[in-house]
Design an enzyme around this catalytic site. Structure first.
Site, PDB file in Angstrom:
ATOM      1  N   ASP A 260       0.854  -1.094  -0.063  1.00 22.54           N
ATOM      2  CA  ASP A 260      -0.067  -0.257   0.046  1.00 22.54           C
ATOM      3  C   ASP A 260       1.000   1.301   0.015  1.00 22.54           C
ATOM      4  O   ASP A 260       1.886   1.303   0.718  1.00 22.54           O
ATOM      5  CB  ASP A 260      -0.853  -0.067   1.234  1.00 22.54           C
ATOM      6  CG  ASP A 260      -1.934   1.119   1.107  1.00 22.54           C
ATOM      7  OD1 ASP A 260      -2.424   1.425   0.455  1.00 22.54           O
ATOM      8  OD2 ASP A 260      -2.428   1.383   2.256  1.00 22.54           O
TER       9      ASP A 260
ATOM     10  N   GLY B  72      -9.072   5.859   3.038  1.00 26.20           N
ATOM     11  CA  GLY B  72      -9.660   6.416   4.041  1.00 26.20           C
ATOM     12  C   GLY B  72     -10.737   5.840   4.445  1.00 26.20           C
ATOM     13  O   GLY B  72     -11.724   6.797   4.760  1.00 26.20           O
TER      14      GLY B  72
HETATM   15  P1  13P Z   1      -8.023   4.831   7.075  1.00 25.52           P
HETATM   16  O1  13P Z   1      -6.813   4.889   7.832  1.00 25.52           O
HETATM   17  O2  13P Z   1      -8.566   6.198   7.072  1.00 25.52           O
HETATM   18  O3  13P Z   1      -8.849   3.716   7.183  1.00 25.52           O
HETATM   19  O4  13P Z   1      -7.367   4.834   5.582  1.00 25.52           O
HETATM   20  C1  13P Z   1      -6.587   3.547   5.140  1.00 25.52           C
HETATM   21  C2  13P Z   1      -6.153   3.646   3.942  1.00 25.52           C
HETATM   22  O5  13P Z   1      -6.454   4.203   3.071  1.00 25.52           O
HETATM   23  C3  13P Z   1      -4.778   2.950   3.704  1.00 25.52           C
HETATM   24  O6  13P Z   1      -4.167   3.153   2.391  1.00 25.52           O
END
Ligand code: 13P
Length: 281
Positions: free
Chosen positions: A82, A207
């Site tokens: 990620d 997010g």
């Molecule tokens: P959050 O931490 O807001 O859940 O977002 C996760 C995310 O988008 C990881 O790439």
């Protein structure tokens, strides 16, 4: 069931109209909790680790563990790198066996984002892995570093980006932000609908923490096929650990580990139910 390519998993989600949860993990307990929740719900799942968190979860340690856990799982699991930022770590993730990598060029001008993504795609092809990129800018901070403001994805930019890169999966900015939202999250469904009308590849919502059930479901029916959840799981683990200390006078390290597995499990389970991927493994 095996470790699977993320594109395969998301194309099936596209055909059957649901989203797959992509859950960030930081240690063995989180890996176990996340996969157990997916198994209990007979759901596909994506587990991922962000480059910005490697300081806490080194890639050479957590990566092979994620891969082995995926291979041993009863359901389809994809392992994603990620928010990849450097070619060095992206290459390493591919060598370890990650089935997809994200290249986050969202802070760069469009042309530079395109060129960077092309380089990553060339690498990923050698491993038959797929690539996620981002056009526009998701707000907040994915690793507690600089907080950035939201810049909605421009549909023409997204079209040009896909045409020039042939990227597999695209993360969009529609009012979503990483971390805990300061107020009510306000997703702009007009922007999402217009992207979904124009773009055919699976879309990603970053997010996820703090977004309402209704909005998640609406996203899953409007082209979003991968939903990222990180903070909510970390916070759930934290709550379970605090609860464990509150209720246990005797020290028992292994029960503490189980509290972490449980904290992950509960949050992943809850989100899979919302995303509609139950019984889709
Ligand atoms: P959050 O931490 O807001 O859940 O977002 C996760 C995310 O988008 C990881 O790439």
């Amino acid at each position: 069931m095996p470790l699977v390519n993320m594109k395969e998993l998301l194309l099936k989600a596209n055909e059957e109209n649901y989203a797959v949860g992509a859950f960030n993990v930081a240690n063995m307990e989180m890996v176990r909790g996340a996969i157990k929740a997916a198994e209990d719900l007979n759901s596909p799942i994506i587990i991922q680790v962000a480059e910005g968190r490697l300081e806490y979860s080194p890639l050479d340690l957590i990566g092979p563990m994620m891969i082995e856990a995926a291979k041993a799982s009863k359901v389809d699991v994809s392992v994603n790198f990620d928010h990849g930022l450097t070619l060095k770590n992206i290459k390493r993730a591919l060598e370890i066996g990650f089935t997809s990598v994200m290249i986050d060029g969202s802070k760069l001008p469009l042309e530079e984002n395109i060129n960077l993504t092309k380089n990553v795609i060339e690498e990923a092809k050698k491993y038959n892995a797929c690539v996620e990129a981002e056009v526009g800018r998701v707000g907040g901070s994915e690793d507690d570093s600089n907080v950035v403001s939201i810049l909605y994805t421009d549909v023409n930019d997204a079209k040009k980006f896909i045409k020039e890169t042939d990227v597999d999966i695209l993360a969009v900015a529609i009012g979503n932000a990483h971390g805990v939202y300061s107020g009510e999250p306000k997703l702009n469904f007009e922007v999402l609908e217009s992207i979904n009308r124009t773009i055919e590849i699976p879309l990603v919502l970053h997010g996820g923490t703090g977004i309402t059930k209704e909005d998640f479901r609406k996203c899953a029916k409007t082209g979003i096929k991968k939903i990222n959840i990180a903070t909510a799981t970390f916070n759930s683990v934290d709550r379970y650990v605090k609860e464990f200390y509150k209720n246990n006078d005797d020290t028992n390290y292994f029960k503490l580990n189980l509290a972490q597995v449980r904290g992950t499990y509960e949050n992943v389970y809850k989100h899979i139910k919302i995303f509609g991927s139950e019984n889709k493994a």
